[in-house]
Design an enzyme around this catalytic site. Structure first.
Site, PDB file in Angstrom:
ATOM      1  N   GLY A   1      73.400  -4.836 -39.883  1.00 28.18           N
ATOM      2  CA  GLY A   1      73.907  -3.172 -39.079  1.00 28.18           C
ATOM      3  C   GLY A   1      73.236  -3.697 -37.074  1.00 28.18           C
ATOM      4  N   PHE A   2      72.920  -3.107 -37.423  1.00 28.57           N
ATOM      5  CA  PHE A   2      72.971  -2.801 -35.442  1.00 28.57           C
ATOM      6  C   PHE A   2      71.784  -3.509 -34.948  1.00 28.57           C
ATOM      7  CE2 PHE A   2      69.301  -0.742 -32.311  1.00 28.57           C
ATOM      8  CZ  PHE A   2      70.564  -0.823 -31.009  1.00 28.57           C
ATOM      9  N   ILE A   3      70.622  -3.794 -35.430  1.00 30.30           N
ATOM     10  CA  ILE A   3      70.145  -5.056 -34.781  1.00 30.30           C
ATOM     11  C   ILE A   3      70.318  -6.513 -35.485  1.00 30.30           C
ATOM     12  CG2 ILE A   3      67.306  -6.747 -35.612  1.00 30.30           C
ATOM     13  CD1 ILE A   3      66.679  -3.114 -34.937  1.00 30.30           C
TER      14      ILE A   3
ATOM     15  N   TYR B   1      60.120   7.682 -44.916  1.00 29.52           N
ATOM     16  CA  TYR B   1      60.734   6.581 -43.751  1.00 29.52           C
ATOM     17  C   TYR B   1      59.442   5.936 -43.848  1.00 29.52           C
ATOM     18  CZ  TYR B   1      62.436   3.338 -40.394  1.00 29.52           C
ATOM     19  OH  TYR B   1      62.511   2.108 -39.765  1.00 29.52           O
TER      20      TYR B   1
ATOM     21  N   LYS C   1      57.923   1.800 -45.182  1.00 27.51           N
ATOM     22  CA  LYS C   1      57.396   0.294 -44.867  1.00 27.51           C
ATOM     23  C   LYS C   1      56.123   0.244 -44.475  1.00 27.51           C
ATOM     24  CE  LYS C   1      61.168  -0.106 -42.557  1.00 27.51           C
ATOM     25  NZ  LYS C   1      62.090  -1.916 -42.361  1.00 27.51           N
TER      26      LYS C   1
END
Ligand SMILES: NC(=O)c1ccc[n+]([C@@H]2O[C@H](COP(=O)([O-])OP(=O)(O)OC[C@H]3O[C@@H](n4cnc5c(N)ncnc54)[C@H](O)[C@@H]3O)[C@@H](O)[C@H]2O)c1
Length: 336
Positions: free
Chosen positions: A25-27, A167, A171
């Site tokens: 993914g992005f990170i 979401y 978390k």
């Protein structure tokens, strides 16, 4: 950023092995690149789901695929047997758990999928760590946990308000399970509450990326609310350094369980964000004004004193420079 003693091994030092989830993914892909550059081993578990175009994820992992210290598993963290098999095969120093269904708005229409990946998937990893004697984890949590908190800036020890999206609920729940495994089984865990991360490689569903694409295409951008909502943006390179420092910190003194904010520490209004993209692209945005979205918070703003103290975290990239870098990256990959 100064390094104190938090630096993990540099190339040439004894290597460490990092199991990164969500490393396509992005990170995650930026992190894997940085870890490999420092001479470490990386095991990446990612299921390349279609939350956004999996081709982007394939491109993200391509530069590392042939590297001798990099091992990629296309696997799902919801599958406990597969996760166990990976832990059985590789001795791991630190788990960096980034895999998740990300994004607030889509979570409203598919809360069960978010729960299965973000909560059950996290439990599967914690189980495997406990079973195979892996003691250290850095977990990617989120600023969304603060909801519409009235205490500004948000501090890790604030009594939490109600969360307002599925979401955020996942978390928050995953953070709780991290604490439970720390308490019961002595796992050492740092949960990093990321604020909106941006920069080259940013997910296409996130506003800066979406707005840049639409402004360059001359399309009207969805502009929710009156433009005064604020986000505390965090530049990708600063976040990667923060995660790496957290991986050093979590191994230093035990037992450890910490929740730590990571952000740029300078909230920017929606209007200012659009203006910066206009400046960087040289094009005027057309605004499609819409009411605030359910689940969206009004403001995010982190107190990063704890990150500064424990991780020597110092965000270094001003927003204007970060947006310039993003737009430059966007033009390059699209040959514009
Ligand atoms: N980007 C942000 O602004 C931001 C802010 C707060 C928190 N976070 C958290 O940071 C982490 C990384 O975010 P990102 O922006 O890089 O998101 P991303 O969607 O680009 O990366 C997540 C990766 O996890 C993988 N994944 C999803 N479900 C999986 C599963 N069941 N099994 C294995 N892999 C799976 C995806 O394929 C993806 O490559 C996430 O946990 C996210 O919730 C991100």
């Amino acid at each position: 950023m100064k390094d104190k003693n938090l630096k993990i091994k540099e190339a040439g030092d004894t290597k460490q092995t990092f199991l990164v989830t969500g490393g396509a993914g992005f990170i995650g892909s930026a992190l894997c690149n940085a870890l490999i550059r420092q001479g470490n081993r990386v095991i990446n578990i990612d299921n390349f789901n279609d939350f956004y175009d999996p081709k982007i994820k394939k491109q993200n992992v391509a530069p590392l695929e042939q590297h001798e210290n990099y091992h990629l598993y296309k696997a799902d963290i919801r599958d406990q047997d597969v996760i166990d098999e990976i832990f059985k095969t590789h001795p791991v120093d630190v788990v960096i758990h980034l895999a998740a269904m990300a994004g607030v708005r889509p979570s409203i229409t598919m809360p069960a999928v978010y729960e299965a990946v973000n909560v059950q998937g996290t439990i599967n990893l914690l189980n495997a760590m406990h079973q195979y004697g892996v003691k250290h984890m850095v977990f990617a949590s989120s600023s969304s946990i603060y909801g519409n908190s009235k205490r500004i800036p948000f501090r890790e020890d604030d009594p939490l308000e109600r969360v307002i999206s599925p979401y955020a609920a996942t978390k928050k729940s995953a953070e709780e399970f991290c604490y439970v495994f720390h308490h019961l089984f002595d796992l050492n865990i740092v949960a990093l509450r990321f604020f909106t991360v941006y920069g080259p490689g940013q997910r296409p569903d996130l506003a800066i990326h979406k707005f840049t694409r639409m402004i360059l295409n001359g399309e009207p951008i969805p502009f929710f609310g009156d433009g005064t909502t604020m986000r505390d943006y965090a530049y990708i390179d600063d976040i990667v350094q923060g995660v790496i420092h957290a991986a050093g910190f979590v191994q230093q003194k035990q037992p450890v369980f910490e929740i730590i904010n990571l952000s740029g520490n300078k909230p920017v209004t929606l209007s200012e964000m659009v203006q910066q993209i206009e400046k960087a692209t040289g094009k005027k945005a057309v605004l499609n004004r819409l009411p605030m979205q359910p689940g969206d918070v009004v403001l995010t703003y982190a107190d990063i004193t704890k990150a500064q103290k424990l991780l020597d975290f110092k965000p270094e990239t001003p927003f204007e420079k970060g947006i310039d870098n993003f737009v430059h990256w966007y033009r390059t990959i699209h040959n514009l």
